[in-house]
Design a protein around this motif. Structure first.
Motif, PDB file in Angstrom:
ATOM      1  N   GLY A 437      12.806   0.674  -0.841  1.00  0.00           N
ATOM      2  CA  GLY A 437      12.635   0.734   0.356  1.00  0.00           C
ATOM      3  C   GLY A 437      11.828  -0.468   1.116  1.00  0.00           C
ATOM      4  N   GLY A 438      11.126  -1.069   0.592  1.00  0.00           N
ATOM      5  CA  GLY A 438      10.016  -2.132   1.558  1.00  0.00           C
ATOM      6  C   GLY A 438       9.128  -0.958   2.736  1.00  0.00           C
ATOM      7  N   ALA A 439       8.720  -2.126   3.192  1.00  0.00           N
ATOM      8  CA  ALA A 439       8.400  -2.414   4.523  1.00  0.00           C
ATOM      9  C   ALA A 439       9.042  -2.718   5.663  1.00  0.00           C
ATOM     10  CB  ALA A 439       6.742  -2.882   4.252  1.00  0.00           C
ATOM     11  N   ALA A 440       8.166  -2.336   6.658  1.00  0.00           N
ATOM     12  CA  ALA A 440       8.855  -3.114   7.991  1.00  0.00           C
ATOM     13  C   ALA A 440       8.011  -3.501   9.036  1.00  0.00           C
ATOM     14  CB  ALA A 440       9.819  -1.800   8.625  1.00  0.00           C
ATOM     15  N   PHE A 441       8.305  -4.841   9.474  1.00  0.00           N
ATOM     16  CA  PHE A 441       7.493  -5.249  10.310  1.00  0.00           C
ATOM     17  C   PHE A 441       7.746  -5.121  12.198  1.00  0.00           C
ATOM     18  CE2 PHE A 441       5.187  -8.905  12.347  1.00  0.00           C
ATOM     19  CZ  PHE A 441       3.872  -8.515  11.934  1.00  0.00           C
ATOM     20  N   ASP A 442       7.128  -5.116  12.701  1.00  0.00           N
ATOM     21  CA  ASP A 442       7.075  -4.877  14.812  1.00  0.00           C
ATOM     22  C   ASP A 442       6.400  -6.823  14.547  1.00  0.00           C
ATOM     23  OD1 ASP A 442       7.386  -5.338  17.001  1.00  0.00           O
ATOM     24  OD2 ASP A 442       6.956  -3.144  17.214  1.00  0.00           O
ATOM     25  N   PRO A 443       7.348  -7.922  14.559  1.00  0.00           N
ATOM     26  CA  PRO A 443       6.729  -9.065  15.297  1.00  0.00           C
ATOM     27  C   PRO A 443       6.315  -8.945  17.114  1.00  0.00           C
ATOM     28  CG  PRO A 443       9.193  -9.566  15.570  1.00  0.00           C
ATOM     29  CD  PRO A 443       8.756  -7.347  15.327  1.00  0.00           C
ATOM     30  N   VAL A 444       6.838  -8.140  17.668  1.00  0.00           N
ATOM     31  CA  VAL A 444       6.005  -8.296  18.803  1.00  0.00           C
ATOM     32  C   VAL A 444       4.339  -7.616  18.948  1.00  0.00           C
ATOM     33  CG1 VAL A 444       6.319  -7.073  21.182  1.00  0.00           C
ATOM     34  CG2 VAL A 444       7.962  -7.564  20.130  1.00  0.00           C
ATOM     35  N   ASN A 445       4.485  -6.169  18.221  1.00  0.00           N
ATOM     36  CA  ASN A 445       3.422  -5.508  18.346  1.00  0.00           C
ATOM     37  C   ASN A 445       2.719  -5.500  16.531  1.00  0.00           C
ATOM     38  OD1 ASN A 445       3.428  -3.758  21.207  1.00  0.00           O
ATOM     39  ND2 ASN A 445       5.164  -3.571  20.220  1.00  0.00           N
ATOM     40  N   GLN A 446       2.801  -6.490  15.950  1.00  0.00           N
ATOM     41  CA  GLN A 446       1.949  -7.001  14.460  1.00  0.00           C
ATOM     42  C   GLN A 446       1.435  -5.575  13.744  1.00  0.00           C
ATOM     43  OE1 GLN A 446       0.241 -10.532  14.443  1.00  0.00           O
ATOM     44  NE2 GLN A 446       2.688 -10.541  15.503  1.00  0.00           N
ATOM     45  N   ILE A 447       3.021  -4.189  13.991  1.00  0.00           N
ATOM     46  CA  ILE A 447       2.386  -3.185  12.740  1.00  0.00           C
ATOM     47  C   ILE A 447       3.421  -3.268  11.939  1.00  0.00           C
ATOM     48  CG2 ILE A 447       2.188  -0.643  13.526  1.00  0.00           C
ATOM     49  CD1 ILE A 447       0.634  -2.202  14.882  1.00  0.00           C
ATOM     50  N   LEU A 448       2.759  -2.729  10.814  1.00  0.00           N
ATOM     51  CA  LEU A 448       4.056  -2.236   9.436  1.00  0.00           C
ATOM     52  C   LEU A 448       3.828  -0.998   9.299  1.00  0.00           C
ATOM     53  CD1 LEU A 448       4.678  -4.477   6.913  1.00  0.00           C
ATOM     54  CD2 LEU A 448       2.377  -3.068   6.023  1.00  0.00           C
ATOM     55  N   TYR A 449       4.675  -1.088   9.103  1.00  0.00           N
ATOM     56  CA  TYR A 449       6.002   0.640   8.596  1.00  0.00           C
ATOM     57  C   TYR A 449       6.142   0.218   7.449  1.00  0.00           C
ATOM     58  CZ  TYR A 449       5.402   0.733  13.839  1.00  0.00           C
ATOM     59  OH  TYR A 449       5.236   0.734  15.473  1.00  0.00           O
TER      60      TYR A 449
END
Length: 674
Positions: A437-449
């Motif tokens: 399923g991998g990871a997701a990245f929020d490019p605005v807040n620089q947070i990895l989920y």
């Protein structure tokens, strides 16, 4: 503040289509981030089921075949359609607003092939030929790989095969050697495209033999199907092992002309005496020139892997603020729960990676690496050792003797304890940590989920003279590892009631601030409702091989091994909503905008390896329209604070009745004694 956030998101992402999900991972780099903001933390609790589409597999395929399926697909939103593949590689296009079928293509794969990794298709790829005239057939194409190792090109608008690609629209991949059975070699993840090239990996049966088929990654001209290049991830100098392959999803940097491969461990998984050294470029992030297949760089995350700690997750391409300015990076999560952050141009770690000593004294003939790479800036996403203190009791406050015994009799020296004939605790288990399923990245807040699983495997090496005729106990996987001096047995470390030996939660979503190198929150995901008898819903979390989708609306969506799609607040990890599914959605969700309405969709077909119920649905949710609203009963069922389903109520009543009977029995015994 929220409006400012949304405006910033729109400005940063204006180059991206605001309504599309054109790639398996959302974009070419697998960020799984959508700039859509219609659904927010304020209104997500009102989401309703917009539509459900059933593929029909459950009605038309034999039950014994359906028991070997994994519905792990993520649809694409392209050409005003949702397009996805079934576990049997049928490609289907749906109306995004109603879920009605627009077209369907059936490659007619054999049900008798017994694919090594079960019947599975995680997704398809879309590509547009900028040289073709508007309206020309196959200007817009769908590429799909199959369980019987074909690469097929279809017209994205009609579903008809592209006659100018390969042989009447398909290429049959040559495995390079005779297969032991038809399903030993298959394609399970979506192809990727870039600069007029389509690239496809392969999934090869694990632990059957040392001399397994080569794990070459293959590239073809996206217009004609002519071969462009082939790349074998394993350097074979002095190495007798058969393959290191790429079964997981890949990523593409179109601007740089690079394709990023997450490579696997060499065959076989648990004994490497015939593959001395570090086994380059296995267990690595490998960057290739997409037009030529030339190696640009490679970074290895495990040396001489004997734990099945291959890279299962799509490399996530992002631009991050490292504290020394913004850099283009590759973010690679692992089964061990590590997060490696690499410079996209060079493959060098952005933050230091240390070589640390690890347990030694492997099985006879084994030559282990004395050290392994450990990232230092981003902390592991989960604990990496299971001890006696981590054993879960059957009931709160009680011990589990079966688990304690299992742990005590197995070799357990922490991460990278080598497999052994006495049995070795592999924690995190070989399924992760982070999985496909991998990871997701929020490019605005620089947070990895990322989703992670907390569970242990017990891996036991079986001497060759004992392997012939070996009858594995129920729940144990057995692999011959022909050509090695040991066969192998692998089983989940489970209690007497079948639950993982370690304490819950068994599945979590984790949020990480990459710049700060800090875990922001953990959120347990899933309950036992659809796995336990009588629908008892305990907040245990469930193992999570699937991933998440995140939005500029401040939400994290994920499925689990119970039959719900969930939404969490991206800032706090608080669960805000859950929507009932027909069966578990063990797939990555996605989101799109259609005629002014934002939808969130997920494949809900269950997962045979996990023992869930099996189905064949894609389900989409949306906000209520004027005059619509959920009934009180629906709100009670889907209330995040409780599990007021009919099954759960019935289970509670049964439990109360049993307690009452036990009390009366004990009271009557005391009365007779008196």
């Amino acid at each position: 503040m929220r409006s400012l956030f949304c405006l910033l998101a729109a400005l940063l992402l204006c180059a991206q289509p605001a309504r599309a999900w054109e790639y398996w991972g959302g974009d070419r780099g697998g960020q799984r981030f959508s700039p859509l903001t219609q659904i927010t933390s304020d209104n997500v609790g009102t989401l309703l089921r917009g539509w459900e589409f059933r593929t029909g597999d459950l009605d038309t395929r034999p039950p014994e075949v359906m028991k070997r399926t994994k519905f792990e697909v993520t649809p694409l939103f392209v050409e005003d359609s949702l397009i996805f593949c079934t576990p049997f590689n049928e490609v289907i296009a749906l109306d995004p607003g109603t879920g009605a079928q627009k077209w369907r293509f059936d490659p007619k794969i054999s049900m008798a092939q017994r694919p090594a990794n079960r019947f599975v298709c995680r997704g398809v790829a879309h590509w547009t030929d900028d040289r073709a005239a508007e309206g020309a057939a196959c200007k817009s194409r769908i590429f799909t790989g199959t369980n019987d190792r074909r690469l097929i090109a279809l017209d994205a608008r009609t579903g008809k095969p592209c006659a100018d690609f390969g042989n009447a629209g398909e290429i049959r991949i040559d495995a390079g050697m005779k297969l032991e059975w038809p399903g030993e070699f298959q394609i399970t993840s979506a192809p990727v495209t870039g600069r007029g090239v389509v690239v496809v990996g392969s999934a090869i049966g694990d632990n059957r033999r040392v001399d397994a088929p080569l794990g070459a990654v293959r590239a073809f001209d996206a217009r004609t199907g002519q071969p462009r290049w082939s790349f074998d991830p394993l350097v074979h100098n002095g190495v007798e092992a058969g393959h290191s392959n790429v079964w997981a999803p890949m990523s593409v940097d179109e601007e740089r002309g690079l394709v990023f491969l997450p490579t696997t461990s060499p065959s076989p998984d648990f004994w490497g005496g015939k593959r001395p050294g570090n086994d380059e470029h296995a267990n690595s992030v490998v960057a290739l020139r997409i037009e030529t297949g030339e190696l640009a760089w490679a970074f290895q995350t495990v040396h001489h892997d004997v734990w099945d700690y291959d890279l299962p997750a799509q490399p996530t391409l992002a631009r991050i603020d490292t504290g020394d300015g913004r850099r283009d990076v590759v973010i690679q999560p692992t089964k061990q729960g590590f997060v490696f952050v690499l410079d996209r141009g060079t493959g060098k770690p952005v933050w230091p990676v240390e070589e640390r000593a690890v347990p030694q004294n492997g099985a006879e003939g084994e030559r282990l690496s004395p050290t392994q790479p450990f990232p230092t800036h981003v902390p592991p996403l989960l604990t990496q050792r299971m001890t006696a203190d981590d054993v879960a009791g059957l009931l709160p406050g009680t011990g589990s003797s079966a688990c304690e015994t299992l742990l005590a009799q197995s070799r357990n020296e922490g991460l990278y304890t080598p497999p052994s004939t006495q049995g070795t605790v592999i924690y995190p288990m070989t399924g992760g940590g982070v999985n496909w399923g991998g990871a997701a990245f929020d490019p605005v807040n620089q947070i990895l989920y990322a989703n992670v699983s907390h569970a242990a495997h017990i891996v036991t090496l079986i001497p060759r003279d004992q392997a012939k005729g070996f009858n594995p106990p129920p729940g144990h996987e057995f692999g011959q590892q022909e050509g090695a001096p040991f066969a192998m047995s692998r089983a989940l470390a489970k209690s007497a009631v079948g639950s993982p030996c370690n304490k819950p939660p068994w599945g979590e979503t984790v949020a990480v601030d990459l710049k700060a190198g800090k875990i922001l929150w953990h959120a347990s995901v899933g309950t036992s409702e659809d796995l336990a008898p009588l629908g008892i819903a305990l907040n245990t979390g469930t193992p999570l091989v699937n991933g998440v989708a995140i939005t500029a609306g401040g939400l994290v969506f994920t499925g689990a091994m119970d039959a719900y799609l969930r939404a969490f607040d991206a800032r706090s990890g608080k669960q805000l909503w859950l929507g009932r599914l027909p069966v578990p959605g063990v797939a990555n969700p996605m989101t799109y905008l259609w005629k002014g309405e934002q939808y969130v969709a997920i494949g809900a077909g269950g997962h045979s390896e996990a023992g869930t119920s099996i189905g064949d649905s894609v389900v989409a949710f949306r906000l209520p329209r004027q005059g619509e609203g959920a009934s009180l009963w629906t709100r009670l069922i889907d209330w995040p604070g409780g599990r007021f389903t009919a099954k759960a109520v019935a289970a509670g009543l049964v439990l109360v009745a049993l307690i009452a009977l036990l009390w009366r029995w004990r009271h009557s015994r005391r009365s007779r004694s008196a």
